[in-house]
Scaffold this active site. Structure first.
Site, PDB file in Angstrom:
ATOM      1  N   GLY A  63      15.122 -44.299  82.749  1.00 28.74           N
ATOM      2  CA  GLY A  63      15.210 -44.278  84.164  1.00 28.74           C
ATOM      3  C   GLY A  63      16.570 -44.000  84.719  1.00 28.74           C
ATOM      4  CB  CYS A  90      16.966 -44.374  77.708  1.00 32.95           C
ATOM      5  SG  CYS A  90      18.483 -43.393  78.082  1.00 32.95           S
ATOM      6  CE1 TYR A  91      18.570 -49.111  84.878  1.00 31.80           C
ATOM      7  CE2 TYR A  91      16.454 -49.972  84.250  1.00 31.80           C
ATOM      8  CZ  TYR A  91      17.762 -50.053  85.116  1.00 31.80           C
ATOM      9  OH  TYR A  91      17.786 -51.159  86.027  1.00 31.80           O
ATOM     10  CG  HIS A 180      15.014 -40.237  76.114  1.00 35.05           C
ATOM     11  ND1 HIS A 180      14.226 -40.772  77.054  1.00 35.05           N
ATOM     12  CD2 HIS A 180      16.138 -39.909  77.023  1.00 35.05           C
ATOM     13  CE1 HIS A 180      14.857 -41.081  78.205  1.00 35.05           C
ATOM     14  NE2 HIS A 180      15.961 -40.570  77.928  1.00 35.05           N
ATOM     15  CD  GLU A 182      11.144 -40.731  75.668  1.00 38.84           C
ATOM     16  OE1 GLU A 182      11.541 -41.419  74.421  1.00 38.84           O
ATOM     17  OE2 GLU A 182      11.295 -41.079  76.856  1.00 38.84           O
ATOM     18  CG  ASP A 237      -8.832 -30.049  84.552  1.00 41.47           C
ATOM     19  OD1 ASP A 237      -8.514 -29.872  83.636  1.00 41.47           O
ATOM     20  OD2 ASP A 237      -7.894 -30.224  85.409  1.00 41.47           O
ATOM     21  CE  LYS A 379      -5.556 -27.909  82.558  1.00 36.66           C
ATOM     22  NZ  LYS A 379      -6.267 -28.018  83.869  1.00 36.66           N
TER      23      LYS A 379
END
Ligand code: XMP
Length: 523
Positions: A63, A90-91, A180, A182, A237, A379
Site C-alpha cells: 500500500g 511490502c506495506y 512484491h 505477485e 462477459d 476476465k
C-alpha cells in the site's frame, strides 16, 4: 431442472486484505492460477466478517501509506490471533512487524524496481523455490524499512538495501516480504505464494470445472422457477454469462440483444447464429439501428453521444422486457474487478474521463433481482470458463468492444454511411491481423474513421476522400496500454488493401499513442 441445489462445496480460501497497492489484484491472480480461491477485501474488514469467511491464511497487501505516520492503516489486530498463517507484502510486512512489536523507520534509501537479494536461510515458503546461498531477483517498491524485528522472527533473505527482504516466524507461520512476489518481475514469486497457500492447507483444487458446477448449482438455488432476462452485447462477459445461465436454467432464460447498428461487420449475425441456432437460447434480436442513428443525427460531442446511446439502450431494453411480460431476475456479466471494494489511496474523487455505457447500467425501477454468475472471476478466467462451456473461440477470445460501439470510433457526427464505411475498413484490418496470426497477441485492434478528407491520386485521377486511423494496443486490463509494434510491411499491406478495396477512403494512418496520455478509444 429446478430442484434446489446442494450447497456449493466450500473450497479452501485465502483472504487478501488490501492496503491500496496498485498490484493487489495480482496477488489474487497468482493464487488462483495455483488453484486457490481467494478474495480481496479492504483492510478495514471486521473480525466477525473475516471469521465467517473462514480463510485458511491471510495475506496483507502492499500500500502507499507509511507505517510511521500516526493515521496509517493497520490490519485488524485479531488476525494475528486467529492461529492462521499470515504473509505481509511490502506495506503489509511493515504493518505486521509494527503490530507485532518490531520497529519500522522511514528516511532510508528508497528502493524501486528490480533488485537482487541473498538467500541466507530457509523457511516453509522458500522450500523447493529458493536455495540457501542463492541470489534471487525480486521487485522492490518501498521507502520505509524494518529496523528491529518483532519477537519470534528471523531473516531468510536480505540485501544491503533491504536487510529484512524476507522474514519468517516459523512457529506462528508468519512471513513478511519487502518485495512484491505477485509481479512477474519477481521470477519465482508465484511459487512463493503457492507455497504459502499450501502451507496454509489449501489443496489447489479450485478449477474452472469445479467453478462451473458450483456456479450452476448457485444459479439454480437463487432463481428457482423464476424467469431471467440477460442483455447480450456480443462481448465475452455477457456471452459466457448467458451460456452458463442457459446450462443452469434452460428456457427460463431469455436473452435480449439490442442491436444499435453500430456493431462490427457480421457481428450481429454471429450473435444470433451462435446463441439462437447453436446454443438454442431464447433470443430477442431487436434491430434498433433506425432509432439510434436517428437520435445520433447532429450529435458530435463524445459525451453526448455516449449518454444518448446509454439512454436509448435502456429504453429499448425496457420495451423488450415488457413485451416478454417482465422477468424476476436480470442477469449481468459483472466481473470481479468491478466488485472489489476499493481502498482509495488518496480518498479524493477521481475524474470521469469517459462515461462508460454498459448493459449493467439499468435503472432501479426495473426492480428485478440481479443474477451475476461471474462476479468472482477475472476476465481471463471468464475466457477459460467459456472454453470449458464449449463456446467458440471467436467469441471467447474476442477483443473487448465498447458498449457504444462504432459511434465512438467515428469522431464527429455518426451516420449510417460512415458506419458502413468504417465496417469495411475495420473488416479488412481485422482479417489481415488474423491472417498474420497476430490477433491473440493484441489486446484490442480497430479502425477509426476520421472526420477529415485529404487529396490522393488513383490511376490518373485525383481523389478527395476520407482518412482513417488504425489502432492496436497491448494491455492487461485496459487501464494502461502500449502501442502494438507492427512491422512496416504489415501496415503497408493493410493500407494498400483498404485504399484499393474501400471506396471513400484514400488515406490510412497508424495511431502510435500509448495510454496514458492517450486513451484506447478515440472518444
Ligand atoms: P479507454 O478508451 O477509456 O478504454 O482507454 C479502455 C477500455 O474500455 C473500453 N471502453 C468501453 N467499454 N463501454 C464498455 O463496455 C464503454 O462505454 C467503453 N468505453 C471504452 C475500451 O474499448 C477499452 O477496452
Amino acid at each position: 431442472m429446478n430442484t434446489p441445489a446442494a450447497p456449493a462445496v466450500q473450497h479452501d480460501r485465502i483472504l487478501v486484505l488490501d492496503f491500496g497497492s496498485q498490484v493487489t489484484q495480482l496477488i489474487a491472480r497468482r493464487l488462483r492460477e495455483a488453484g486457490v480461491y481467494c478474495e480481496i477485501w479492504p483492510y478495514t474488514a471486521s473480525e466477525a466478517r473475516i471469521r465467517a469467511f473462514a480463510p485458511k491464511g491471510i495475506i496483507l497487501s502492499g500500500g502507499p501509506a507509511s507505517v510511521t505516520e500516526g493515521e496509517s492503516p493497520r490490519a485488524p489486530q485479531a488476525v494475528f490471533e486467529m492461529g492462521l498463517p499470515i504473509l505481509g507484502i511490502c506495506y503489509g510486512q511493515q504493518t505486521l512487524a509494527h503490530q507485532l512489536g518490531g520497529t519500522v523507520e522511514s528516511g532510508h534509501a528508497r528502493e524501486f524496481g528490480r533488485a537482487f537479494i541473498d538467500v541466507t536461510g530457509e523457511c516453509a515458503i522458500t522450500q523447493g523455490v529458493w536455495a540457501k546461498g542463492g541470489r534471487e531477483q525480486v521487485w522492490m517498491s518501498h521507502g520505509d524499512r524494518i529496523t528491529q524485528l518483532p519477537p519470534g522472527f528471523r531473516v531468510v533473505a536480505a540485501s544491503e538495501g533491504a536487510p529484512f527482504a524476507l522474514i519468517a516466524d516459523d512457529a506462528r507461520h508468519f512471513y513478511g516480504t519487502m518485495f512484491h512476489p505477485e509481479v512477474v518481475h519477481t521470477p519465482h514469486g508465484a511459487a512463493l505464494l503457492a507455497n504459502f497457500a499450501r502451507l496454509a492447507g489449501c489443496q489447489g483444487d479450485w478449477t474452472m470445472k469445479a467453478f462451473r458446477a458450483e456456479a450452476i448449482a448457485r444459479i439454480r438455488a437463487q432463481v428457482g422457477g423464476g424467469k431471467v432476462i440477460c442483455g447480450l452485447s456480443g462481448g465475452v462477459d455477457s456471452s459466457v454469462a448467458a451460456v452458463l445461465l442457459h446450462e443452469a436454467i434452460g428456457d427460463q432464460l431469455t436473452c435480449i440483444y439490442v442491436d444499435h447498428g453500430l456493431m462490427r461487420h457480421g457481428e450481429s449475425e454471429q450473435v444470433v447464429a451462435t446463441f439462437r441456432d447453436r446454443f438454442n437460447i431464447k433470443l430477442v434480436h431487436r434491430d434498433a439501428s433506425e432509432l439510434f442513428l436517428g437520435q445520433l443525427s447532429g450529435v458530435t460531442d463524445p459525451e453526448v453521444k455516449r449518454k444518448t446511446i446509454g439512454r436509448l439502450f435502456i429504453e429499448v431494453f425496457e420495451e423488450e422486457q415488457a413485451k416478454l411480460g417482465g422477468a424476476d431476475f436480470l442477469a449481468q456479466g459483472t466481473l470481479y474487478p468491478d466488485v472489489i471494494e476499493s481502498v482509495s489511496a488518496t480518498g479524493g474523487p477521481s475524474v470521469t474521463i469517459k462515461s462508460h455505457h454498459n448493459v449493467g447500467g439499468l435503472p432501479a425501477h426495473m426492480r428485478m433481482q440481479l443474477v451475476e454468475p461471474l462476479r468472482e472471476l477475472f476476465k481471463d478466467e471468464v475466457r477459460v470458463l467459456g472454453r470449458e462451456l464449449g463456446m467458440p473461440e471467436e467469441i471467447v477470445g474476442r477483443h473487448p468492444f465498447p458498449g457504444p460501439g462504432l459511434a465512438i470510433r467515428i469522431p464527429g457526427e455518426v451516420t449510417r454511411e460512415k458506419a458502413d464505411l468504417l465496417r469495411q475498413v475495420d473488416r479488412i484490418y481485422l482479417e489481415e491481423i488474423r491472417n498474420a496470426g497476430l490477433y491473440d497477441a493484441i489486446w484490442q485492434a480497430f479502425a477509426v474513421l476520421l472526420p477529415v478528407r485529404s487529396v490522393g491520386v488513383m490511376g490518373d485521377g485525383r481523389t478527395y476522400e476520407s482518412a482513417c486511423a488504425l489502432r492496436a494496443v497491448t494491455s492487461t486490463d485496459g487501464m494502461t496500454a502500449d502501442v502494438y509494434p507492427y512491422d512496416m510491411a504489415f501496415l503497408t499491406r493493410v493500407a494498400s488493401r483498404i485504399v484499393n478495396e474501400v471506396r471513400g477512403v484514400n488515406r490510412v494512418t497508424y495511431d502510435i499513442t500509448s495510454k496514458p496520455p492517450g486513451t484506447i478509444e478515440w472518444e
